[in-house]
Structure formats: C-alpha cells, structure tokens
Enzyme design. Structure first.
Site, PDB file in Angstrom:
ATOM      1  N   ASP A   1     -21.180 -22.018 -43.774  1.00  0.00           N
ATOM      2  CA  ASP A   1     -21.797 -23.315 -43.527  1.00  0.00           C
ATOM      3  C   ASP A   1     -22.955 -23.578 -44.487  1.00  0.00           C
ATOM      4  OD1 ASP A   1     -22.390 -25.685 -41.714  1.00  0.00           O
ATOM      5  OD2 ASP A   1     -24.271 -24.568 -41.531  1.00  0.00           O
TER       6      ASP A   1
ATOM      7  N   GLU B   1     -19.036 -24.664 -47.535  1.00  0.00           N
ATOM      8  CA  GLU B   1     -19.510 -26.049 -47.478  1.00  0.00           C
ATOM      9  C   GLU B   1     -20.734 -26.110 -48.374  1.00  0.00           C
ATOM     10  OE1 GLU B   1     -21.327 -29.326 -44.332  1.00  0.00           O
ATOM     11  OE2 GLU B   1     -21.735 -27.192 -44.091  1.00  0.00           O
TER      12      GLU B   1
END
Length: 598
Positions: A259, A292
């Site tokens: 993330d 990401e």
C-alpha cells in the site's frame, strides 16, 4: 520449512521446539523489559547489544503473554503472531508449523493468468465465511483473490489500514489456522491468494513503539499519518521484510500488494524487500509483488516488482463514465480521452506530466509490458472514498459501463474487480472503523472534512450527512449480498468475458507489447496490442452517446461485441455509442528462406 532462529527471525516470540520459546523485543529506549505470562509468571528479558532484550524459556504454543516496559507499562508484542482478542488483550505464542497443509505442492500461477478479485474479509464474515465464496469465483473466471489488510487493528471493524500488530491476523476474522485453511482451500481450487500489506505507517491506536523504540520513526520526515518510518535502521527494515516473508513462507500467500509506497521515503528499502523475497522464496513458485504508488515510478517495476495499480487508467475512465471532475479527478477533466489512449498504449497517464498543482509526476512507462499495470473500474478506495460509497453501476450509463468492463477484462493489462462488481451489488462500501472517544470524534470529523474540496459538500451542513465511520450500521451497510444461486445478467456478462480472456488472450500475454491507441472522438478510442504469438488484439471503444466514424479491421476475428450488432455497424464505418468491439487478427505466417509459408 526450517524453524526460525534469532539470526534469521529476530522479532517476536519464536518457537525453538515444542516446549521452548525465544522472546525477543527491540526496545532501545527501555531500561528493563520482562515478559508477563498469563499464569502470573514474570520473566526478565536479558539486555543484549543494540537495544535488544531476549530470553529463552519453557513456554508452549498457546501461551498468552505481554511485555512490561520499565515496570510502568504493559504492551502487546509488536511482532505478535496472534492476539487473544483486541489489541489490549494478551499476545499468543503460535507454532507456525502446526498447520498440516493439504495442498503443499501448490506453486502458484503465472502473473499473466491473474484475474484479481479484491475483498474485505470482515465484510464477508471472516476467514471461514470467505471460503464459501471461492467456488463461485472460480466458476466466474477469477484466478486470484486479494485480501484487504488483515493485520491486527483496534476494535472489530476497520478497512485494515490502521493495523498496529502487523504479524497477527485480525482476531475478529479468525485464527491463524483458519487463515491458513482459507489459503489452503483456495489453492486446492486453483486460486492464488494475495494480501494487501501496509508498510508506510502504523495505526493511531494501540501502537506503543514511541515509548520504547523511538528508532522506528524519524521526526525529520512526516507522512499523512505522522512521523515517517525510519527504514535506515537494520532492525526496522528486518521487522517489515520479515513480515513480508512470514506471509509468503509460513502462510503461503502467493503475493503481496504494498500500500502507498510513495509514502516510504527510502526507495532502497523496497528494492531490498523485493530482492530478499526473490532470494528466499522457492524459485519454482510464482510469487507476485505489486505496488500502489502515486509517484508512478516505472523504474520500480524493473527492480523485482511485477506491477503497479494503475490509478491513472481508473481516473480517466471514471471521468468519462460519470463526468465527475472534483478533487483528484480534476487532473483528468480536460483531456480524459487522450489520457485514456495514453494509458492503453503506454501504461501511465502521468509520465513526468504536470498535475493540477503544477508538479511533475511519474516516469516514462511505454517500454513496460501491459501486464506491468493492474487496471480496475473500482476498488476499495474508489468506492469507499466516496461520501456515500456508491458503486459505479449507480453512477454510469449501463451500456457505457458494460463497454468499459469489456475493456477491463479483455485488455492485456491485469484486471482487478472489487467484491460485488460481478453482481452489480446494491450495497455501498463505506469507510468504517471502530474507534472510541476522542479518536472516534477526530476520525469522524476528519472523514467529513476530506470532502470539503467536492462541490456537493462545500457546505459544512451537507458534510454532516456523511455516515459516521464508527457507527456499527456503517459497517453493516457495507456488507455485500453476493448472490450465487442463479446468475444475474451482470454475472453472466463477467463470466462470458473472462472465458474469452482465458481462451484467447491469457496464453499469449507473455511478450505482449502495445502498438498504438488512437483517439476517435470524445470518449472513443481504438487501441491495439501485439500479443506474444504475433497476433494483434484490437479494442474499439466508445463510452460516449455519440457515434463516431472509424475504419473496420480487415481479416480480423470478432471476439466480443457490446451491444450486439456493433461489429456490423463498424464494418459500415461507424462505431456506435456506448460500445466495445474486440477483435483478433492472426499472426502472419513465417516465411522460410525458399519463400514457402509455414
């Protein structure tokens, strides 16, 4: 799998044999540390070099314990492998070898076969409940599930990005053994399992590292969640890299999605993580590493990582499908069709281009294969970060959405869908937490203030309508109904597209390269790719309500059309409104030196 030792796995409670455990805590700011067992025993840990406290003691699996810092504060183990309830409960000694794997020969799936289904374990009812949906997903054509973060967070309801005990599966979802059973069952059905991990911050409640290990953080750099994690320190790096290895080696996850790595200030940490994963996992396994990254660092995708979530592609498609241009969608307001064409032909939209703040963002990505980009029409962020969690089918023209879905599932990029997409689920996916007291108030107000940049919520009174993340009904409203008895029209649409993908596209993805993408008019593009076998895949897409002139493709086989009859109209030189036409041209035969065709 070999047992861990202090040298190879320094953090946490590590089983040495069935009756003995090593407790190790890095606490450079503590003077005294003891392990407090639930049976009343208090065992002082022995101070070691570099801030470590260690003890080897008789202690079987299942023992509950806490650490005592300087006789003042009892804390959970930051590397707890399981919690006996919430973060304020005891940590639990776990034997990582106790589970007997039924599908121990599973080696994963090649990345080109990935069709990813993102889900929230809590919203589906826990690890055991997720298992009930696996057969349906296989029948649909999904090849991998991706779990939103499951590291122990405060309370029972959370998206998972507030995790504070990164080694412990969330207790309200089930036990470590139940998580392994879920993964084992998935493997038996041919499904890979990915995990979303958060290595850029700890949650705001239940993290005590500032008290005894300030070295985890660097106060000279801050992220949206506070002081940045200090990856310059070996102990800190090992804490996170060993966590990644635990999920991949002990739990046998097939891949990780990291993330918001743009919030990790030390890029060489990411390189080391990828390197150590590749070195320490069996080379015969297929292990996927996905990031990401708002910085669109294409170079990272050549340093051990397989792909990046392509927010650019989503954002351009969202603007074309909904007309929304508030907040970050403003970067795609002026030229969304051109930006979509760039995404289809080159990967990222922003490759050093200036964003709405006048800042350059991204690196050139046209040299990367299409499979280096994970494309999606919605995900947890893009639904849940809406004030009322509406899904795309509630915002877009139904035929335009179907055309975009055909692009998603039949382009050479790796497709990702969110739980419920396949049934056009009516339930929203809202932002939910289970904080209390002052933190609950701050989260509620912060959530509502996030929407001040949206025109519909410029008035503070309008923002009061946004659901309270901490209210139990906010979570309950976000639990989708996944109807598996009798296929809906949308379910059948997804299944048909994925059958085409697996039959005609997936086998030829390795070696694929983009050829070009042509803008035909507002919302209309024609994109083509040269597949690995030399055949040419073409997608003619019109997301607008206006037909456009376009040339048909000669000698091409029609793989898919929506609506029916669109291909015939293209043969007449017109690309109809709200349509997608997917065609495949066979590879040209090879010529021998004598001029004969093979």
């Amino acid at each position: 799998m070999p047992l861990r030792t202090l040298e190879t796995w320094p953090h946490g409670a590590i089983k040495l044999d069935p009756q003995n455990t090593r407790f190790a805590l890095w606490a450079p700011d503590a003077f005294y540390v003891s392990v407090e067992l639930e049976n009343g025993q208090s065992l002082p840990l022995l101070p070691q070099a570099d801030g470590w406290f260690v003890i080897n003691t008789r202690c079987p699996a299942g023992t509950r314990y806490r650490y005592n810092i300087d006789g003042e504060l009892e804390v959970p183990d930051p590397a707890s492998r399981a919690q006996a309830g919430d973060i304020d409960q005891h940590s639990v000694v776990v034997d990582p070898l106790a589970y007997e794997w039924r599908h121990s020969t599973w080696l994963g799936r090649p990345w080109n076969e990935a069709v990813i289904y993102e889900l929230h374990v809590g919203a589906l009812g826990g690890f055991l409940a997720v298992e009930e949906h696996l057969a349906h997903l296989v029948e649909l054509g999904v090849t991998a599930i991706e779990l939103m973060p499951i590291a122990q967070f405060p309370g029972e309801r959370n998206w998972g990005y507030d995790g504070v005990l990164l080694y412990a599966p969330q207790a309200s979802y089930g036990s470590p053994e139940q998580l392994k059973h879920l993964i084992d069952t998935a493997h038996g059905l041919g499904l890979a399992v990915m995990l979303d991990v958060v290595y850029n911050h700890f949650g705001p409640d239940g993290n005590y590292l500032h008290r005894y290990a300030k070295g985890f953080f660097r106060e000279d750099r801050h992220t949206p969640w506070g002081a940045a994690i200090d990856f310059r320190r070996r102990e800190v790096r090992d804490f996170f890299i060993d966590n990644a290895l635990m999920w991949l080696l002990e739990y046998r996850f097939d891949g990780l999605r990291l993330d918001a790595v743009h919030a990790i200030e030390d890029p060489d940490f990411l390189q080391e993580l990828a390197q150590r994963v590749r070195q320490q996992t069996d080379p015969s396994r297929h292990v996927w590493l996905v990031v990401e990254n708002e910085h669109n660092q294409a170079s990272l995708l050549e340093q051990g990582f397989d792909a990046q979530w392509n927010d650019d592609g989503h954002n351009a498609l969202h603007v074309l499908l909904t007309g929304e241009t508030d907040a970050y969608y403003a970067d795609y307001a002026k030229n969304p069709t051109e930006q979509l064409a760039r995404c289809l032909s080159q990967g990222f939209v922003f490759q050093g281009h200036l964003n709405r703040h006048g800042q350059a963002r991204g690196e050139p990505s046209g040299h990367l294969p299409p499979s280096a980009f994970v494309l999606f029409l919605q995900n947890h962020d893009q639904i849940g970060n809406r004030a009322f969690g509406e899904r795309l089918h509630q915002l877009a023209h139904p035929d335009a959405l179907k055309a975009a879905t055909a692009l998603l599932l039949l382009s050479p990029m790796i497709p990702l869908m969110f739980m419920g997409d396949e049934f056009a689920a009516e339930q929203p996916f809202l932002f939910f937490t289970s904080h209390h007291g002052e933190l609950a108030r701050l989260v509620r107000e912060g959530r509502r203030n996030e929407f001040a940049a949206f025109s519909a919520f410029a008035d503070p009174h309008q923002r009061e309508r946004i659901p309270d993340p901490n209210a139990p009904q906010t979570f309950e409203a976000s639990r989708p109904t996944l109807t598996v008895n009798g296929a809906s029209a949308m379910h059948e649409f997804y299944r048909q597209l994925l059958q085409i993908r697996h039959r005609h596209i997936v086998p030829h993805l390795p070696g694929t390269r983009a050829r070009n993408a042509q803008v035909l008019g507002f919302g209309a593009v024609s994109a083509s790719w040269c597949l690995g076998d030399g055949s040419q895949l073409r997608i003619d897409l019109n997301l607008s309500d206006t037909p456009v002139r376009h040339m048909p493709q000669v000698d091409a086989s029609l793989l898919f059309e929506h609506p029916p009859g669109s291909g015939q109209r293209l043969d007449q030189g017109t690309l109809p409104p709200y349509c997608a036409i997917v065609s495949l041209t066979a590879a040209a035969p090879l010529l021998h030196l004598d001029g004969e065709r093979q």
